[in-house]
Design an enzyme around this catalytic site. Structure first.
Site, mmCIF file in Angstrom:
data_model
loop_
_atom_site.group_PDB
_atom_site.id
_atom_site.type_symbol
_atom_site.label_atom_id
_atom_site.label_comp_id
_atom_site.label_asym_id
_atom_site.label_seq_id
_atom_site.Cartn_x
_atom_site.Cartn_y
_atom_site.Cartn_z
ATOM 1 N N SER A 65 0.803 -1.217 0.000
ATOM 2 C CA SER A 65 0.000 0.000 0.000
ATOM 3 C C SER A 65 0.841 1.275 0.000
ATOM 4 C CB SER A 65 -0.951 -0.025 1.187
ATOM 5 O OG SER A 65 -1.873 1.019 1.066
ATOM 6 N N HIS A 66 0.733 2.071 1.073
ATOM 7 C CA HIS A 66 1.398 3.373 1.101
ATOM 8 C C HIS A 66 2.849 3.268 1.567
ATOM 9 C CE1 HIS A 66 -0.392 2.358 4.910
ATOM 10 N NE2 HIS A 66 0.544 3.096 5.495
ATOM 11 N N ASP A 73 -2.685 6.490 -3.195
ATOM 12 C CA ASP A 73 -1.530 5.792 -2.622
ATOM 13 C C ASP A 73 -1.032 4.676 -3.535
ATOM 14 O OD1 ASP A 73 -3.614 3.985 -2.233
ATOM 15 O OD2 ASP A 73 -2.761 3.212 -0.370
ATOM 16 N N ASP A 90 -1.405 1.442 -3.856
ATOM 17 C CA ASP A 90 -2.307 0.476 -4.475
ATOM 18 C C ASP A 90 -3.659 1.075 -4.868
ATOM 19 O OD1 ASP A 90 -2.916 0.736 -1.748
ATOM 20 O OD2 ASP A 90 -3.796 -1.265 -1.643
ATOM 21 N N ASP A 132 -6.101 2.677 -3.252
ATOM 22 C CA ASP A 132 -7.335 2.673 -2.459
ATOM 23 C C ASP A 132 -7.495 3.932 -1.598
ATOM 24 O OD1 ASP A 132 -5.318 1.873 -0.756
ATOM 25 O OD2 ASP A 132 -6.342 0.068 -0.023
ATOM 26 N N ARG A 133 -6.428 4.717 -1.442
ATOM 27 C CA ARG A 133 -6.552 5.955 -0.645
ATOM 28 C C ARG A 133 -6.653 7.178 -1.550
ATOM 29 N NH1 ARG A 133 -2.725 5.741 4.600
ATOM 30 N NH2 ARG A 133 -3.119 3.581 5.158
ATOM 31 N N LYS A 163 -11.771 0.314 -0.111
ATOM 32 C CA LYS A 163 -11.783 1.750 -0.303
ATOM 33 C C LYS A 163 -11.274 2.040 -1.714
ATOM 34 C CE LYS A 163 -7.512 2.346 2.456
ATOM 35 N NZ LYS A 163 -7.270 1.104 3.200
HETATM 36 C C1 VG1 Z 1 -3.589 2.076 8.361
HETATM 37 C C2 VG1 Z 1 -4.779 3.008 8.524
HETATM 38 C C3 VG1 Z 1 -6.070 2.241 8.370
HETATM 39 C C4 VG1 Z 1 -6.070 1.540 6.999
HETATM 40 C C5 VG1 Z 1 -4.838 0.675 6.870
HETATM 41 C C6 VG1 Z 1 -4.709 0.040 5.497
HETATM 42 O O1 VG1 Z 1 -3.621 1.080 9.365
HETATM 43 O O2 VG1 Z 1 -4.725 3.665 9.762
HETATM 44 O O3 VG1 Z 1 -7.160 3.120 8.497
HETATM 45 O O4 VG1 Z 1 -7.219 0.747 6.856
HETATM 46 O O5 VG1 Z 1 -3.668 1.450 7.086
HETATM 47 O O6 VG1 Z 1 -4.667 0.997 4.482
HETATM 48 P P1 VG1 Z 1 -2.740 1.174 10.716
HETATM 49 O O7 VG1 Z 1 -2.996 -0.108 11.433
HETATM 50 O O8 VG1 Z 1 -1.317 1.364 10.270
HETATM 51 O O9 VG1 Z 1 -3.228 2.374 11.447
HETATM 52 V V1 VG1 Z 1 -3.909 0.630 3.004
HETATM 53 O O10 VG1 Z 1 -4.188 1.861 1.984
HETATM 54 O O11 VG1 Z 1 -2.374 0.485 3.623
HETATM 55 O O12 VG1 Z 1 -4.336 -0.847 2.612
HETATM 56 CO CO CO Z 2 -3.598 1.440 0.135
#
Ligand code: VG1
Ligand code: CO
Length: 563
Positions: free
Chosen positions: A133-134, A297, A299, A301-302, A396
């Site tokens: 992801s990010h 981001d 992937d 989704d953000r 998302k």
């Molecule tokens: C973070 C965010 C959470 C989100 C998750 C996955 O998790 O706070 O809201 O659903 O990333 O997003 P954490 O446990 O680090 O707070 V993604 O775009 O990385 O799949």
């Molecule tokens: Co993501």
């Protein structure tokens, strides 16, 4: 089948390929660290490159998921370093496990929301999305594997717990020895009895969005005097955004920045916030050339939404989409309900009350929205971490949110700042901020957290930042659909004036621990709605630091990222 031409190719390929033999590889010692976090298994690329590491996790996935033999699987990723190698390994393991049909994409490029859609469209048993992801990518960055179920959403904890348990007891895995097909062009291939379809990963997703929004109205806006900037951050949304914004909607060439997916995201951190997407933020917040800006981001989704000299807090974004939902054709008949994760501000709650909609509060992570969406209890949902989505898929969806905002602007013909001012004047404003302290030594972070948790019972009724603490607890959630209980989801201080302070430890980091401090304070309509959030929240920030001893225990003078 995608087309008759490709099924002919398939017949020829299947006839020509000898069946590869299945090899059983034994593992002398199982891995003990393959516990999925908030969203999939995330580790450094180096860890994933250890012999058998990826294979171990995938074997556990194939052993746990129902319907693997004879089923359809969706596979792709965000293009980061390791993406193509992993697709090859997983295809060969899928063949060894009797998967009937594997759908993957050209270049292996597939965003998380597009994968969710493909799972649903093809009634696949699951999807595997290769992304951290990010988190940054590249040989020195992170890699990840997200596992989504048949509804298109992230696998629930019952499944991820079972996958983890399977990894710790694994004696080996099954794989076939064969060349894996090229991902360079669409086509159909065979690997033994496994049919592999390489399709364009953008087409179906674009068609889905065309059914939800008025492309005529948005196109008219973008072809008029309404310059926008979209930053794909050299991650997966480049090809999707180029097709949508510059192709179908007619925005000028150059609207999509950093639109070519790169294995290391150009050395950047593909996290759409004011810190890591600062070039875009400067264009919108300091300059005058653009009316609207957005970024997604790694992937896809953000999303981060910006207006001219205006940053839209993600919690507010969910509230605005809810209040304006019926402007989009796909939501014109209204919403069934809404949901937000616990740390997300209550801005959407106020709108839901006004519209007489059910509003749910879930733990952090998209997997907790799945049952509510499947049961038809909610239409929109979101998280403070730049995530918004709807029942069109089970993830998302960054570009969906961007188009939703453009739909609102195209219909209302006003600026982002005007949309926000109007919203607050009607519903009041939830001043909100998240402070992240990244890469803290794990023992320090857990020491801080455990100490605060121990203090909770003694805090009720005491004073805090000029208010009184009404509730102090560790959030737990009973799923209203299946009755499952999830506890230990974050420490909450609920103050008597509706303000909140929440402390959580991240479940997505790969280095040490990340502490998240969430701060929220409500000012009703008619009050001072034009403050800087850091100012409006200053007394809560100071009190939280004093109570939790954040600076002294982390040794950090200030947060790594402030949103
Ligand atoms: C973070 C965010 C959470 C989100 C998750 C996955 O998790 O706070 O809201 O659903 O990333 O997003 P954490 O446990 O680090 O707070 V993604 O775009 O990385 O799949
Ligand atoms: Co993501």
């Amino acid at each position: 089948m995608t087309s008759s031409a490709s099924s002919d190719a398939s017949a020829a390929a299947m006839a020509a390929t000898p069946s590869p033999s299945v090899r059983q590889v034994s593992l002398s010692t199982p891995f003990t660290d393959q516990k999925p976090g908030t969203s999939g298994l995330r580790k450094s690329s180096r860890q994933f490159e250890q012999p058998h590491y990826l294979e171990s996790f995938v074997e556990a996935v194939f052993r746990v998921l129902p319907g693997v033999a004879g089923g359809t699987l969706i596979l792709g990723g965000d293009g980061r370093y390791g993406n193509r190698r992993a697709i090859g390994v997983i295809a060969r393991m899928a063949a060894a496990h009797g998967v009937a049909r594997l759908i993957t994409t050209t270049g292996g490029i597939l965003s998380t929301p597009a994968a969710s859609h493909l799972i649903r469209k093809h009634q696949a048993i699951a999807g595997i999305i290769l992304s951290a992801s990010h988190n940054p990518g590249g040989p020195e960055g992170d890699f990840g594997v997200k596992v989504n179920g048949a509804n298109g959403g992230p696998a629930p904890e019952s499944i991820t717990d079972a996958i983890f348990a399977a990894t710790t007891a694994l004696d080996g895995y099954r794989i076939v020895d064969a060349e894996t097909p090229s991902l360079d062009v669409p086509g159909v291939h065979a690997l033994g009895d496994l049919r592999i379809e390489v399709i364009d990963g953008v087409d179906d997703y674009v068609t889905l969005l065309q059914g939800l929004f008025d492309f005529g109205a948005i196109g008219a806006l973008l072809r008029g005097d309404f310059p926008i900037a979209f930053d794909a951050m050299h991650a997966v949304t480049g090809p999707y955004a180029s097709r949508l914004l510059e192709g179908l909607l007619g925005a000028p060439a150059g609207t999509v920045r950093n639109g070519t997916p790169l294995e290391d995201f150009g050395g950047g951190h593909p996290d759409p916030n004011l810190t890591y997407a600062h070039e875009l933020a400067e264009l919108l917040l300091d300059g005058d050339a653009y009316r609207f800006g957005a970024a997604c981001d790694g992937d896809g989704d953000r999303n981060m939404i910006l207006g001219h000299r205006c940053f839209v807090n993600p919690s507010d974004s969910l509230a605005v989409l809810t209040a304006n939902a019926t402007l989009a054709p796909g939501y014109a008949s209204g919403l069934a309900g809404v949901a937000r994760s616990m740390p997300t501000s209550a801005a959407v709650d106020v709108v839901a009350r006004d519209l007489n909609l059910p509003c749910y509060e879930t733990p952090t992570g998209w997997k907790f929205f799945g049952n509510l969406l499947d049961a038809g209890r909610i239409t929109l949902c979101g998280e403070e971490s730049f995530g918004t989505g709807s029942d069109h898929i089970r993830e998302k969806d960054g570009l969906w949110a961007v188009l939703f905002w453009l739909q609102i602007l195209a219909t209302r013909r006003c600026s982002v700042a005007e949309v926000m001012a109007d919203h607050w004047s009607r519903f009041g404003r939830h001043y909100y901020s998240r402070h992240d302290y990244e890469a803290i030594a794990s023992d320090r972070a857990h020491g801080l957290y455990d100490r605060l948790k121990g203090l909770l019972p003694s805090l009720v009724g005491t004073s805090f930042a000029g208010r009184s603490i009404a509730t102090a607890d560790d959030f737990s959630y009973t799923d209203p659909v299946d009755g499952s209980l999830t506890s230990g989801q974050g420490l909450r201080l609920l103050l008597d004036d509706g303000s909140r302070v929440v402390v959580r430890l991240s479940g997505t980091g790969t280095q040490g621990a990340t502490l998240r401090l969430y701060l929220e304070s409500y000012v009703a309509a008619g009050g001072n709605l034009d403050q800087d959030p850091q100012q409006a929240l200053a007394d809560l920030i100071t009190a939280a630091d004093q109570l939790a001893e954040i600076r002294s225990r982390t040794g950090m003078e200030r947060p790594t990222v402030i949103t």
